[in-house]
Structure formats: C-alpha cells, structure tokens
Design an enzyme around this catalytic site. Structure first.
Site, PDB file in Angstrom:
ATOM      1  N   GLY A   1     -10.781   2.698  10.995  1.00  0.00           N
ATOM      2  CA  GLY A   1      -9.494   2.184  11.439  1.00  0.00           C
ATOM      3  C   GLY A   1      -9.067   2.854  12.728  1.00  0.00           C
ATOM      4  O   GLY A   1      -9.908   3.371  13.480  1.00  0.00           O
TER       5      GLY A   1
ATOM      6  N   ASP B   1      -5.566  -2.544   5.329  1.00  0.00           N
ATOM      7  CA  ASP B   1      -4.194  -2.822   5.790  1.00  0.00           C
ATOM      8  C   ASP B   1      -4.134  -3.924   6.858  1.00  0.00           C
ATOM      9  O   ASP B   1      -3.067  -4.470   7.122  1.00  0.00           O
ATOM     10  CB  ASP B   1      -3.560  -1.558   6.378  1.00  0.00           C
ATOM     11  CG  ASP B   1      -3.283  -0.495   5.328  1.00  0.00           C
ATOM     12  OD1 ASP B   1      -3.573  -0.748   4.142  1.00  0.00           O
ATOM     13  OD2 ASP B   1      -2.796   0.588   5.693  1.00  0.00           O
TER      14      ASP B   1
ATOM     15  N   ARG C   1      10.266  -2.331 -14.049  1.00  0.00           N
ATOM     16  CA  ARG C   1       9.044  -1.543 -14.194  1.00  0.00           C
ATOM     17  C   ARG C   1       8.317  -1.533 -12.847  1.00  0.00           C
ATOM     18  O   ARG C   1       8.382  -2.517 -12.106  1.00  0.00           O
ATOM     19  CB  ARG C   1       8.104  -2.159 -15.232  1.00  0.00           C
ATOM     20  CG  ARG C   1       8.595  -2.036 -16.654  1.00  0.00           C
ATOM     21  CD  ARG C   1       8.422  -0.610 -17.175  1.00  0.00           C
ATOM     22  NE  ARG C   1       8.725  -0.506 -18.588  1.00  0.00           N
ATOM     23  CZ  ARG C   1       9.931  -0.278 -19.102  1.00  0.00           C
ATOM     24  NH1 ARG C   1      10.974  -0.143 -18.296  1.00  0.00           N
ATOM     25  NH2 ARG C   1      10.108  -0.190 -20.405  1.00  0.00           N
TER      26      ARG C   1
HETATM   27  O1  F6P Z   1      -6.700   2.684   4.556  1.00  0.00           O
HETATM   28  C1  F6P Z   1      -5.343   2.845   4.829  1.00  0.00           C
HETATM   29  C2  F6P Z   1      -4.659   3.224   3.590  1.00  0.00           C
HETATM   30  O2  F6P Z   1      -5.065   2.316   2.649  1.00  0.00           O
HETATM   31  C3  F6P Z   1      -3.135   3.261   3.696  1.00  0.00           C
HETATM   32  O3  F6P Z   1      -2.492   2.073   3.381  1.00  0.00           O
HETATM   33  C4  F6P Z   1      -2.769   4.371   2.757  1.00  0.00           C
HETATM   34  O4  F6P Z   1      -1.546   4.951   3.114  1.00  0.00           O
HETATM   35  C5  F6P Z   1      -3.901   5.297   2.914  1.00  0.00           C
HETATM   36  O5  F6P Z   1      -5.034   4.521   3.155  1.00  0.00           O
HETATM   37  C6  F6P Z   1      -4.086   6.205   1.738  1.00  0.00           C
HETATM   38  O6  F6P Z   1      -5.271   6.930   1.858  1.00  0.00           O
HETATM   39  P1  F6P Z   1      -5.694   8.181   0.964  1.00  0.00           P
HETATM   40  O7  F6P Z   1      -4.901   8.151  -0.293  1.00  0.00           O
HETATM   41  O8  F6P Z   1      -7.145   7.959   0.731  1.00  0.00           O
HETATM   42  O9  F6P Z   1      -5.407   9.375   1.782  1.00  0.00           O
END
Ligand code: F6P
Length: 369
Positions: A125, A150, A287
C-alpha cells in the site's frame, strides 16, 4: 539507475496482508523465469535484508516454479509481511534504552547491490510504495504493485484484495439481517478503512445497510438516532449500521487504540462507541460486530485473483521494458503504468459527489450527516 540486463529480481510484500498477494507472487515468479531471470523473495517486507539474523531459514529465499505452485487461491503471503520497521523509519534501540526511528534506505540499496539483485517488485500500500519510491530515487530499479483491502491507493481504479473484503463483509451483513430482525436490535458492523470508506460504502449498499458511516462524511449521532426512530415509526424495529474504523463524529477525533514506535496508529473502538450512544439515544438494544482482520483472510475472489495475476505479470513486463519507479495500475480494461511519485502523492478517498454515494442516498441509506 543501472541499465544493465536484468538477471535477478526480488519480491517484497509489505503492510497488512490482502487476499491476492500470493497470486501476484506467482505471476511475478513465472513471468521472471519465463525471461530467464532468477527470482528471490525477501521475508517480512524488507526485514529479511535488514534483520537477516531473525530468519534462521534465510532472510532472502529463492522463489521457483515449485515454490509458487498451487498458491493462486491462498490468502496471506508465502514470503511474510510486516507493517512495522519501515526502512525509512526503522526502530533502533539506543544505548540509553530509548528507541529512535532511523533511515536505513541507503543501507538497503547497498544490500540489494551486494546480493546482486538487479530490480525489486514491491507489493504493498502507500507505505510500501513510498519505500519503493525512495529506493528508486537512490538508484534501484523498482516496480510497485498496488495492494490494500481499503482500496485507498490513488492512480488505480482498484487494488486487489478489496473485492474479497467487500464480498465477505456483504455476506456477513446478509447473515446479520436475520438476527437483527429477530431480536429487534441495532447491529453496528465495524469494518476496516483507516482513511477511506470504500469497504463500508460498497458492502453497506450491497448488504442492504440502513446507515453507512465513513471517514469522508463526519457523522452527527443525533441524526443517526433519528433514522432509527423514523424506522421504528414505520414498523421497522431493527437497524443495520456499517461503520468504517476511521469514521468520526463531526468535530470529533478518530478512535485510536494505540501507537507503537515504527508503526501506524492502531484504530478501533468506534463501532462500540456508536452502539452505546445509540442505545442511550433510542432505548433500543445494540450489538457490535467487528469484522477486522477477517476481511483480510480467506481465498481471493476470482476478480481479485485475475487483477493480481495481471498486475504481477505486468510488473515484470514493465521491468523488461526498462521502466522503473512506476506502479502497475488498473484502468479498465487495461493495466497501465503510473509514476510511483503520483501514486503516493495523495490517498484515494471516496469522492462525495460520486454516483455510488448518490445511489445509496436514492436507496434511502443515511450517512448520518
Ligand atoms: O491494510 C490496511 C488495514 O487493513 C487498515 O484498514 C487497518 O487499520 C490496518 O490494516 C490494520 O492493520 P494491523 O492490525 O495488521 O496492524
């Protein structure tokens, strides 16, 4: 940048994993072998080179036709990934015990030279592509492949992994409708999406959500409560709300769980917060379901597999054509090349005037604003 013939290339997968990574790896390896090039994989982003001692089986591993056999449909990445320890801000423990972020990019380029690796395909990314851009500026031949569930990378219509995440989230919403209706509850479904609400928006529409909250449209919780009250006045005693983890209340802050050195902020908790607020405002039970990392797992959809395989093959073609510092990109029906610098210049957020938002509104979906 060297223009010597390519003999050996490396693949790196960085950041959060996404369904389709293995398909890209397979396409890069087979396309490279087809040209008589050798191919290696760097373990866990660039850590295989930067911290070789932590990989007893080797930080850089040969990738052969055998290593990529039967992996197109597998989630994850066979060479591992990490979203900590960027070579541009690598956490190094100082003599006094504190941790400082250090730029190790020149050292990394020298390591590529020493390992006789002529070019890099970096699959990732914005973080991984920014690293790729810096390495290219220091003389390494680099081609990027855009990855993120994302879908927030600019200069490509879509990133692989997104379709799988949206399909899974939609299936979850389908399942939640029956339990929400049976218990007359508010179901708040939190999905990933740090800066952009693409997953929430697309899954929310496909999965018949009543409310969609995304980072691009700060919400007013009272307006969301009013949607629920209005539904109740017309006999609809349950509500499905999808919220992106990066959504925030108008005038409020993104919900951050923490931040470690060398890592991006960890988001989460906004779904629970909204559920509690709505219970208090409407008197109806709520919930929360956090889909989180489930969205990153599983087998890529046929769409994601195809995009990933096309991206991988195109990345090798680009190197063969002498291109560098570019990202392969989907511009339907074609895969094109975009400058890495342009791809990382801005995030691709949901345009507020796009037809998807308009259509959602026409379908009666509220954005809480
Ligand atoms: O790949 C991006 C993403 O999916 C974000 O939406 C999210 O905040 C992040 O990765 C979380 O990544 P990790 O929990 O692996 O650090």
């Amino acid at each position: 940048m060297s223009t010597a013939p390519i003999r050996k290339i490396a693949i790196s997968t960085g950041g959060g994993d996404a369904p389709g990574l293995n398909a890209v790896i397979r396409a890069v390896v087979l396309s490279a072998l087809h040209r008589g090039w050798e191919c290696v994989g760097i373990r866990d982003g660039f850590n295989g080179l930067l911290m070789p001692g932590t990989f007893p089986e080797g930080g850089v591993v040969p990738l052969t036709a055998k290593s990529v056999a039967g992996i197109t449909h597998l989630g994850g990445t066979i060479i591992g990934t990490t979203n900590r320890g960027s070579p541009l801000a690598f956490p190094v423990t100082q003599p006094d015990g504190t941790v400082k972020e250090v730029d190790r990019s020149q050292e990394l380029v020298d390591m590529f030279d020493a390992a006789k690796i002529d070019a890099l395909v970096t699959i990732g990314g914005d973080g991984s592509l920014t690293i790729g851009h810096h390495l290219a500026r220091k003389g390494l031949r680099v081609v990027g492949v855009p990855k993120t569930i994302d879908n927030d990378l600019d200069r490509t219509v879509i990133t692989f992994g997104f379709d799988t995440a949206v399909s899974f989230a939609t299936e979850c919403l389908d399942r939640l409708h029956t339990t929400a209706r049976s218990h007359r509850r508010i179901m708040v479904v939190e999905v990933m999406g740090r800066y952009a609400g693409w997953i929430a928006l697309n899954a929310g529409i496909a999965g018949n959500a009543d409310v969609i909250l995304i980072p691009e449209i700060p919400y007013d919780i009272e307006k969301v409560a009013e949607v629920i009250r209005e539904r109740e006045r017309t006999g609809r005693l349950y509500t499905i709300l999808v919220i992106a983890e990066g959504a925030k209340q108008a005038g409020g802050q993104v919900s951050v769980l923490g931040k470690a050195v060398g890592q991006a902020e960890k988001l989460g908790g906004v779904g629970d917060k909204v559920a509690h607020q709505l219970e208090a405002l409407t008197g109806r039970e709520a919930r929360t379901v956090v889909l989180g990392h489930l969205l990153r797992g599983g087998s890529p959809t046929a769409f994601d597999r195809l995009v990933a395989l096309r991206f991988g093959a195109a990345a090798v073609r680009a190197l063969d054509e002498g291109a560098s510092s570019i990202m392969v990109s989907l511009d339907p029906p074609t895969v094109r090349y975009e400058p890495l610098a342009a791809a990382i210049a801005r995030m691709k957020t949901v345009p507020l005037d796009c037809d998807t938002i308009e259509s959602a509104k026409d379908l009666g979906i509220s954005f809480g604003a």
